[in-house]
Design an enzyme around this catalytic site. Structure first.
Site, PDB file in Angstrom:
ATOM      1  N   HIS A 185       0.841  -1.196   0.000  1.00 36.83           N
ATOM      2  CA  HIS A 185       0.000   0.000   0.000  1.00 36.83           C
ATOM      3  C   HIS A 185       0.882   1.253   0.000  1.00 36.83           C
ATOM      4  O   HIS A 185       0.639   2.202  -0.734  1.00 36.83           O
ATOM      5  CB  HIS A 185      -0.896   0.052   1.247  1.00 36.83           C
ATOM      6  CG  HIS A 185      -1.966  -1.013   1.298  1.00 36.83           C
ATOM      7  ND1 HIS A 185      -2.114  -1.863   2.356  1.00 36.83           N
ATOM      8  CD2 HIS A 185      -2.949  -1.329   0.429  1.00 36.83           C
ATOM      9  CE1 HIS A 185      -3.150  -2.666   2.134  1.00 36.83           C
ATOM     10  NE2 HIS A 185      -3.674  -2.372   0.979  1.00 36.83           N
ATOM     11  N   LYS A 245     -17.281  -6.812   5.347  1.00 39.02           N
ATOM     12  CA  LYS A 245     -15.969  -7.424   5.587  1.00 39.02           C
ATOM     13  C   LYS A 245     -15.618  -7.344   7.061  1.00 39.02           C
ATOM     14  O   LYS A 245     -15.598  -6.248   7.633  1.00 39.02           O
ATOM     15  CB  LYS A 245     -14.894  -6.670   4.791  1.00 39.02           C
ATOM     16  CG  LYS A 245     -14.655  -7.238   3.414  1.00 39.02           C
ATOM     17  CD  LYS A 245     -13.340  -6.688   2.873  1.00 39.02           C
ATOM     18  CE  LYS A 245     -13.146  -7.050   1.425  1.00 39.02           C
ATOM     19  NZ  LYS A 245     -11.935  -6.432   0.866  1.00 39.02           N
ATOM     20  N   ARG A 277      -2.168  -6.150  -8.793  1.00 38.80           N
ATOM     21  CA  ARG A 277      -1.035  -7.018  -8.489  1.00 38.80           C
ATOM     22  C   ARG A 277      -0.928  -8.138  -9.511  1.00 38.80           C
ATOM     23  O   ARG A 277      -0.027  -8.196 -10.309  1.00 38.80           O
ATOM     24  CB  ARG A 277      -1.192  -7.629  -7.088  1.00 38.80           C
ATOM     25  CG  ARG A 277      -0.891  -6.659  -5.996  1.00 38.80           C
ATOM     26  CD  ARG A 277      -1.470  -7.111  -4.693  1.00 38.80           C
ATOM     27  NE  ARG A 277      -2.913  -7.067  -4.747  1.00 38.80           N
ATOM     28  CZ  ARG A 277      -3.697  -7.246  -3.703  1.00 38.80           C
ATOM     29  NH1 ARG A 277      -3.185  -7.539  -2.546  1.00 38.80           N
ATOM     30  NH2 ARG A 277      -5.001  -7.159  -3.822  1.00 38.80           N
ATOM     31  N   SER A 283      -2.891  -7.880   2.585  1.00 35.71           N
ATOM     32  CA  SER A 283      -3.140  -7.766   4.028  1.00 35.71           C
ATOM     33  C   SER A 283      -3.468  -9.139   4.606  1.00 35.71           C
ATOM     34  O   SER A 283      -3.062  -9.490   5.704  1.00 35.71           O
ATOM     35  CB  SER A 283      -4.311  -6.818   4.291  1.00 35.71           C
ATOM     36  OG  SER A 283      -3.996  -5.527   3.835  1.00 35.71           O
TER      37      SER A 283
HETATM   38  P1  ADP Z   1      -9.906  -3.632  -0.821  1.00 30.06           P
HETATM   39  O1  ADP Z   1     -10.722  -4.331   0.215  1.00 30.06           O
HETATM   40  O2  ADP Z   1     -10.521  -2.370  -1.340  1.00 30.06           O
HETATM   41  O3  ADP Z   1      -9.338  -4.510  -1.904  1.00 30.06           O
HETATM   42  P2  ADP Z   1      -7.197  -3.464   0.182  1.00 30.06           P
HETATM   43  O4  ADP Z   1      -6.716  -2.722   1.359  1.00 30.06           O
HETATM   44  O5  ADP Z   1      -7.003  -4.944   0.187  1.00 30.06           O
HETATM   45  O6  ADP Z   1      -8.710  -3.058   0.047  1.00 30.06           O
HETATM   46  O7  ADP Z   1      -6.560  -2.870  -1.125  1.00 30.06           O
HETATM   47  C1  ADP Z   1      -6.742  -1.558  -1.523  1.00 30.06           C
HETATM   48  C2  ADP Z   1      -6.123  -1.365  -2.890  1.00 30.06           C
HETATM   49  O8  ADP Z   1      -4.715  -1.538  -2.783  1.00 30.06           O
HETATM   50  C3  ADP Z   1      -6.595  -2.382  -3.947  1.00 30.06           C
HETATM   51  O9  ADP Z   1      -6.669  -1.732  -5.193  1.00 30.06           O
HETATM   52  C4  ADP Z   1      -5.488  -3.395  -3.965  1.00 30.06           C
HETATM   53  O10 ADP Z   1      -5.388  -4.043  -5.221  1.00 30.06           O
HETATM   54  C5  ADP Z   1      -4.292  -2.516  -3.690  1.00 30.06           C
HETATM   55  N1  ADP Z   1      -3.195  -3.282  -3.092  1.00 30.06           N
HETATM   56  C6  ADP Z   1      -3.201  -4.045  -1.987  1.00 30.06           C
HETATM   57  N2  ADP Z   1      -2.004  -4.617  -1.763  1.00 30.06           N
HETATM   58  C7  ADP Z   1      -1.199  -4.202  -2.781  1.00 30.06           C
HETATM   59  C8  ADP Z   1       0.155  -4.457  -3.156  1.00 30.06           C
HETATM   60  N3  ADP Z   1       0.926  -5.302  -2.477  1.00 30.06           N
HETATM   61  N4  ADP Z   1       0.616  -3.837  -4.243  1.00 30.06           N
HETATM   62  C9  ADP Z   1      -0.180  -3.019  -4.982  1.00 30.06           C
HETATM   63  N5  ADP Z   1      -1.454  -2.758  -4.705  1.00 30.06           N
HETATM   64  C10 ADP Z   1      -1.973  -3.334  -3.629  1.00 30.06           C
END
Ligand code: ADP
Length: 163
Positions: free
Chosen positions: A19, A43, A92, A130
């Site tokens: 992130h 969630k 990703r 996460s």
């Molecule tokens: P959501 O529940 O909206 O998917 P996340 O916190 O899991 O929330 O992710 C938020 C955004 O960050 C999403 O677009 C996800 O693809 C991106 N994201 C999460 N981890 C990574 C990573 N390691 N590299 C790039 N983008 C990421």
């Protein structure tokens, strides 16, 4: 010229170095970046919205044009309210694509004035999520390559408390 504002919405439960990598790069593209925790009752989150905002504030403290916030309801409504022109999302692996494409198209229908900008992570974070870091922590693995130190400590504590 008007300020170009973008929203980076997500669950951030907890925020990872993946992130942070995206935040750092999006902050270079826009004048102002709002990292926004989406309040989602469906969630089941490990950290409260306030805790996630707090962690995001700590890890983005050195970025002058990054703000941390949270919102309920539709992302495009929040974006419009804040005068944003774009939503930032991460792509990703191929499996992210279908989901992100359908979200981007839906959001485009809801508000054609707000575009979705997808960024690819830097290579070390390509498989990072996460959910993955929770598993690593639960089984005693080292999360240093994946999490800011403040977040690692909090995640260990939270999972211990939960038993
Ligand atoms: P959501 O529940 O909206 O998917 P996340 O916190 O899991 O929330 O992710 C938020 C955004 O960050 C999403 O677009 C996800 O693809 C991106 N994201 C999460 N981890 C990574 C990573 N390691 N590299 C790039 N983008 C990421």
């Amino acid at each position: 010229m008007t300020e170009r504002i973008a929203i980076y919405p997500g669950s951030f439960d907890p925020p990872t170095l993946g992130h942070l990598d995206l935040i750092q790069r999006a902050a270079r593209m826009f004048d102002h970046l709002i990292v926004a925790v989406a309040v989602n009752d469906v969630k089941q989150a490990l950290f409260s919205v306030e805790e996630r905002e707090q962690m995001l504030r700590e890890i983005t403290a050195t970025f002058p044009n990054v703000e941390v916030s949270s919102f309920e309801g539709l992302t495009v409504h929040f974006a419009r309210e804040r005068g944003a022109i774009a939503l930032v999302r991460g792509l990703r692996v191929v499996s992210d694509f279908e989901f992100e494409l359908s979200m981007a198209l839906t959001n485009q229908k809801l508000d054609p004035g707000i575009d979705t900008v997808c960024l690819m992570p830097s290579e070390p974070y390509i498989f990072l999520s996460s959910r993955g870091v929770k598993e690593i922590t639960r089984f005693g693995g080292d999360t240093a390559p994946f999490l800011p130190p403040e977040v690692s400590a909090r995640l260990r504590k939270r999972l211990r408390e939960k038993g």
